[in-house]
Design an enzyme around this catalytic site. Structure first.
Site, PDB file in Angstrom:
ATOM      1  N   HIS A  60      43.097  50.389  28.591  1.00 24.51           N
ATOM      2  CA  HIS A  60      44.254  50.725  27.761  1.00 24.51           C
ATOM      3  C   HIS A  60      44.058  52.178  27.342  1.00 24.51           C
ATOM      4  O   HIS A  60      42.903  52.615  27.179  1.00 24.51           O
ATOM      5  CB  HIS A  60      44.298  49.914  26.469  1.00 24.51           C
ATOM      6  CG  HIS A  60      44.385  48.429  26.638  1.00 24.51           C
ATOM      7  ND1 HIS A  60      43.292  47.637  26.793  1.00 24.51           N
ATOM      8  CD2 HIS A  60      45.448  47.606  26.650  1.00 24.51           C
ATOM      9  CE1 HIS A  60      43.676  46.368  26.898  1.00 24.51           C
ATOM     10  NE2 HIS A  60      44.981  46.317  26.822  1.00 24.51           N
ATOM     11  N   ASP A 113      41.549  52.489  24.547  1.00 24.85           N
ATOM     12  CA  ASP A 113      40.145  52.153  24.837  1.00 24.85           C
ATOM     13  C   ASP A 113      39.351  53.422  25.125  1.00 24.85           C
ATOM     14  O   ASP A 113      38.153  53.489  24.861  1.00 24.85           O
ATOM     15  CB  ASP A 113      40.011  51.271  26.101  1.00 24.85           C
ATOM     16  CG  ASP A 113      40.717  49.937  25.987  1.00 24.85           C
ATOM     17  OD1 ASP A 113      40.994  49.505  24.853  1.00 24.85           O
ATOM     18  OD2 ASP A 113      40.997  49.334  27.047  1.00 24.85           O
ATOM     19  N   MET A 128      43.669  50.421  37.715  1.00 26.24           N
ATOM     20  CA  MET A 128      44.767  49.976  36.853  1.00 26.24           C
ATOM     21  C   MET A 128      44.634  50.583  35.459  1.00 26.24           C
ATOM     22  O   MET A 128      43.530  50.759  34.964  1.00 26.24           O
ATOM     23  CB  MET A 128      44.729  48.442  36.767  1.00 26.24           C
ATOM     24  CG  MET A 128      45.755  47.807  35.867  1.00 26.24           C
ATOM     25  SD  MET A 128      45.241  47.681  34.142  1.00 26.24           S
ATOM     26  CE  MET A 128      44.711  45.974  34.048  1.00 26.24           C
ATOM     27  N   GLU A 139      52.566  40.962  32.950  1.00 23.64           N
ATOM     28  CA  GLU A 139      51.632  39.867  32.618  1.00 23.64           C
ATOM     29  C   GLU A 139      52.248  38.949  31.575  1.00 23.64           C
ATOM     30  O   GLU A 139      52.560  39.376  30.471  1.00 23.64           O
ATOM     31  CB  GLU A 139      50.322  40.470  32.103  1.00 23.64           C
ATOM     32  CG  GLU A 139      49.311  39.424  31.666  1.00 23.64           C
ATOM     33  CD  GLU A 139      47.978  40.036  31.249  1.00 23.64           C
ATOM     34  OE1 GLU A 139      47.721  41.217  31.566  1.00 23.64           O
ATOM     35  OE2 GLU A 139      47.195  39.323  30.597  1.00 23.64           O
ATOM     36  N   LYS A 177      52.351  35.558  29.015  1.00 26.78           N
ATOM     37  CA  LYS A 177      51.478  34.745  28.148  1.00 26.78           C
ATOM     38  C   LYS A 177      52.398  33.913  27.267  1.00 26.78           C
ATOM     39  O   LYS A 177      53.399  34.430  26.766  1.00 26.78           O
ATOM     40  CB  LYS A 177      50.600  35.683  27.306  1.00 26.78           C
ATOM     41  CG  LYS A 177      49.559  34.975  26.461  1.00 26.78           C
ATOM     42  CD  LYS A 177      48.617  35.997  25.813  1.00 26.78           C
ATOM     43  CE  LYS A 177      47.599  35.332  24.929  1.00 26.78           C
ATOM     44  NZ  LYS A 177      46.685  36.293  24.298  1.00 26.78           N
ATOM     45  N   GLU A 190      47.461  35.752  34.701  1.00 20.56           N
ATOM     46  CA  GLU A 190      46.117  35.540  34.138  1.00 20.56           C
ATOM     47  C   GLU A 190      45.806  34.047  34.073  1.00 20.56           C
ATOM     48  O   GLU A 190      46.610  33.263  33.565  1.00 20.56           O
ATOM     49  CB  GLU A 190      46.028  36.154  32.735  1.00 20.56           C
ATOM     50  CG  GLU A 190      44.676  35.835  32.086  1.00 20.56           C
ATOM     51  CD  GLU A 190      44.409  36.541  30.773  1.00 20.56           C
ATOM     52  OE1 GLU A 190      44.680  37.747  30.686  1.00 20.56           O
ATOM     53  OE2 GLU A 190      43.914  35.871  29.847  1.00 20.56           O
ATOM     54  N   HIS A 217      46.303  32.368  30.668  1.00 22.09           N
ATOM     55  CA  HIS A 217      47.657  32.288  30.118  1.00 22.09           C
ATOM     56  C   HIS A 217      48.464  31.153  30.738  1.00 22.09           C
ATOM     57  O   HIS A 217      49.155  30.424  30.031  1.00 22.09           O
ATOM     58  CB  HIS A 217      48.371  33.626  30.280  1.00 22.09           C
ATOM     59  CG  HIS A 217      47.661  34.741  29.567  1.00 22.09           C
ATOM     60  ND1 HIS A 217      48.055  36.048  29.638  1.00 22.09           N
ATOM     61  CD2 HIS A 217      46.555  34.727  28.762  1.00 22.09           C
ATOM     62  CE1 HIS A 217      47.238  36.786  28.909  1.00 22.09           C
ATOM     63  NE2 HIS A 217      46.317  36.015  28.381  1.00 22.09           N
ATOM     64  N   ASP A 241      44.433  38.771  36.697  1.00 17.03           N
ATOM     65  CA  ASP A 241      43.460  38.713  35.599  1.00 17.03           C
ATOM     66  C   ASP A 241      42.686  37.409  35.718  1.00 17.03           C
ATOM     67  O   ASP A 241      43.210  36.323  35.450  1.00 17.03           O
ATOM     68  CB  ASP A 241      44.165  38.786  34.233  1.00 17.03           C
ATOM     69  CG  ASP A 241      44.459  40.215  33.802  1.00 17.03           C
ATOM     70  OD1 ASP A 241      44.177  41.148  34.594  1.00 17.03           O
ATOM     71  OD2 ASP A 241      44.962  40.400  32.673  1.00 17.03           O
ATOM     72  N   ASP A 270      43.678  31.513  23.407  1.00 17.57           N
ATOM     73  CA  ASP A 270      43.370  32.318  24.605  1.00 17.57           C
ATOM     74  C   ASP A 270      41.872  32.608  24.644  1.00 17.57           C
ATOM     75  O   ASP A 270      41.384  33.480  23.930  1.00 17.57           O
ATOM     76  CB  ASP A 270      44.180  33.620  24.506  1.00 17.57           C
ATOM     77  CG  ASP A 270      44.032  34.487  25.738  1.00 17.57           C
ATOM     78  OD1 ASP A 270      43.819  33.947  26.831  1.00 17.57           O
ATOM     79  OD2 ASP A 270      44.144  35.714  25.595  1.00 17.57           O
ATOM     80  N   ASP A 330      39.734  33.480  27.323  1.00 18.65           N
ATOM     81  CA  ASP A 330      39.229  34.610  28.125  1.00 18.65           C
ATOM     82  C   ASP A 330      37.748  34.445  28.484  1.00 18.65           C
ATOM     83  O   ASP A 330      36.941  35.364  28.298  1.00 18.65           O
ATOM     84  CB  ASP A 330      39.443  35.956  27.385  1.00 18.65           C
ATOM     85  CG  ASP A 330      40.927  36.307  27.229  1.00 18.65           C
ATOM     86  OD1 ASP A 330      41.763  35.805  27.995  1.00 18.65           O
ATOM     87  OD2 ASP A 330      41.238  37.092  26.319  1.00 18.65           O
ATOM     88  N   ASP A 368      39.509  39.758  33.272  1.00 19.16           N
ATOM     89  CA  ASP A 368      39.982  40.010  31.904  1.00 19.16           C
ATOM     90  C   ASP A 368      39.359  38.937  31.021  1.00 19.16           C
ATOM     91  O   ASP A 368      39.992  37.964  30.648  1.00 19.16           O
ATOM     92  CB  ASP A 368      41.516  39.949  31.842  1.00 19.16           C
ATOM     93  CG  ASP A 368      42.010  40.347  30.456  1.00 19.16           C
ATOM     94  OD1 ASP A 368      41.187  40.830  29.654  1.00 19.16           O
ATOM     95  OD2 ASP A 368      43.206  40.163  30.171  1.00 19.16           O
TER      96      ASP A 368
HETATM   97  C1  GCO Z   1      44.973  38.766  26.511  1.00 22.99           C
HETATM   98  C2  GCO Z   1      45.601  39.711  27.502  1.00 22.99           C
HETATM   99  C3  GCO Z   1      45.113  41.114  27.462  1.00 22.99           C
HETATM  100  C4  GCO Z   1      45.798  41.975  28.510  1.00 22.99           C
HETATM  101  C5  GCO Z   1      45.355  43.377  28.375  1.00 22.99           C
HETATM  102  C6  GCO Z   1      45.972  44.266  29.430  1.00 22.99           C
HETATM  103  O1  GCO Z   1      43.910  38.249  26.816  1.00 22.99           O
HETATM  104  O2  GCO Z   1      45.555  38.524  25.492  1.00 22.99           O
HETATM  105  O3  GCO Z   1      45.360  39.165  28.754  1.00 22.99           O
HETATM  106  O4  GCO Z   1      43.732  41.152  27.614  1.00 22.99           O
HETATM  107  O5  GCO Z   1      45.532  41.545  29.802  1.00 22.99           O
HETATM  108  O6  GCO Z   1      45.702  43.807  27.121  1.00 22.99           O
HETATM  109  O7  GCO Z   1      47.262  44.523  29.115  1.00 22.99           O
HETATM  110 MN    MN Z   2      43.974  36.283  27.934  1.00 22.56          MN
HETATM  111 MN    MN Z   3      45.128  39.660  30.673  1.00 23.19          MN
END
Ligand code: GCO
Ligand code: MN
Ligand code: MN
Length: 390
Positions: free
Chosen positions: A55, A58, A89, A182, A184, A218, A221, A246, A256, A258, A292
């Site tokens: 980002h 970041d 990316m 993306e 979610k 993702e 998601h 992702d 979420d 991750d 991700d």
């Molecule tokens: C999440 C999202 C984020 C996005 C990232 C890129 O886990 O809520 O997936 O991680 O992928 O901000 O835009």
């Molecule tokens: Mn996520």
């Molecule tokens: Mn993501």
């Protein structure tokens, strides 16, 4: 080091925000010190990653002067060159600043939408400067709790306006950036607009430049929504829209998570890798394989790199298992098993002659219905390959 350890040829990437995640959650403070982007680049290269994504915020902390920005970017570029990493990316943080409390491109206040567009343009310039070819749009706070605040149709129209605007602008800049949307379903908002990859795919068909826009599905998601991630990815591939992915892990019905790739629902992870690698036939995915995900909050820095290696190793192990499964003679026979293929050409294309032939066919529905399909055996073989028993 064994054959499952990653090399740059494997196309694995991580976000600065993933391995750099300090372990803050809604209930607790960070448990790890923040790593600098330059340190992350060095460590990722050591682990065998091919690239790093980011980002805008970041890399360049919000509020940095132009001179500070340029110095940070120059230092980061040097680290990339020194360690042989690329930035495939880039994306914009449209969720952390308090101005985004009601969304970014869909917010009711035009000043918020203007700020979001301006921030995204700058993030795109940064991404292009670093060599990115894909720009991800994750609508962090594009959603609502008090639904009466805005007609959801207006939200979608605003999202379309923003993407059309940015497509035109990148074109005028001569940027070769493709956009990946993306989805979610919720979190951090109660409901997010365009909540699944399927919603996104249709939305893309309504844009002014649909050819420049694809998806970034993702695992977590689609799984949060209780849907098959593999089917979402397959639909995106079939539509030529899988621009980015992702990878992580998630259990249905949770926040979420991750998690480390493959650490939950190995069966879906296996089927996903099989699809992406094309071991069952059909075109394979050639884009970056982006994780991700982040390490458990229990980990110190050592645990973070264990986590990163684990994501990549599990992908490669599953790819090997998928190749073995699809090369298994019994599996091939079970999949190929069809009483007859002779109806396929008739069903594949409508014309008046085919319609007349189909109408006149003498089909034995009872005999067809009696036939067992042997999917129990097929699925058990898959499980045995997955468990390393074959
Ligand atoms: C999440 C999202 C984020 C996005 C990232 C890129 O886990 O809520 O997936 O991680 O992928 O901000 O835009
Ligand atoms: Mn996520
Ligand atoms: Mn993501």
């Amino acid at each position: 080091m064994d054959s499952f350890d990653a090399t740059a040829a494997d196309r694995f990437t991580f976000g600065l925000w993933t391995v750099g995640n300090p372990g803050r959650d809604p209930f607790g403070e960070p448990v790890r010190a923040r790593l600098s982007p330059v340190e992350i680049v060095a460590k990722l290269a050591e682990c065998g990653a091919h690239g790093v994504n980011l980002h805008d915020d970041d890399l360049v902390p919000p509020g940095s002067s132009a001179a500070q920005r340029d110095a940070i970017v120059a230092g980061f570029k040097r680290a990339l060159a020194d360690h042989g990493l690329v930035v495939p990316m880039a994306t914009t943080n449209l969720f952390s600043h308090p101005i985004f409390k009601d969304g970014a491109f869909t917010a009711n206040d035009p000043a918020v939408r203007a700020f979001a567009l301006q921030k995204t343009m700058r993030a795109m310039e940064l991404g292009v400067e670093l060599g990115a070819r894909i720009f991800v749009f994750w609508g962090g706070r594009e959603g609502c709790e008090a639904d009466a605040c805005r007609d959801p149709r207006t939200a979608i129209a605003r999202m379309r306006d923003a993407l059309d605007w940015l497509c035109e602008w990148t074109h005028d800049q001569g940027f070769e950036l493709r956009f990946a949307l993306e989805a979610k379903p919720n979190e951090p908002r109660g409901d997010l607009y365009l909540p699944t990859t399927g919603h996104m795919l249709h939305f893309i068909s309504t844009l002014a430049h649909p050819e420049r826009v694809g998806v970034n599905p993702e695992v977590a998601h689609e799984t949060m929504a209780g849907l098959s991630f593999v089917h979402a990815v397959a639909q995106a591939m079939e539509a030529g829209k899988l621009f980015h992915i992702d990878l992580n892990a998630q259990r249905i019905g949770r926040f979420d998570q991750d998690l480390r790739f493959g650490s939950e629902d190995l069966r879906q992870a296996f089927l996903l890798v099989r699809l992406l690698e094309g071991t069952a036939g059909g075109p394979k995915y050639h884009g970056p394989l982006h994780f991700d995900a982040h390490a458990y909050r229990t980990e110190d820095d050592g645990g973070v790199w264990e986590f990163a290696r684990g994501c990549m190793r599990t992908y490669k192990i599953l790819a090997a298992r998928a190749r073995a499964f699809d090369a298994d003679r019994e599996v091939k026979e079970l999949i190929a098993e069809q009483p007859s293929r002779e109806l396929d050409p008739l069903l594949g294309r409508y014309n008046k002659q085919n319609a007349a032939r189909l109408r006149a066919l003498d089909l034995d529905a009872a005999a067809t219905a009696r036939r067992g399909l042997r999917y129990e055996r097929l699925d058990q073989l898959m499980i045995e390959h997955l468990l390393g028993a074959r």
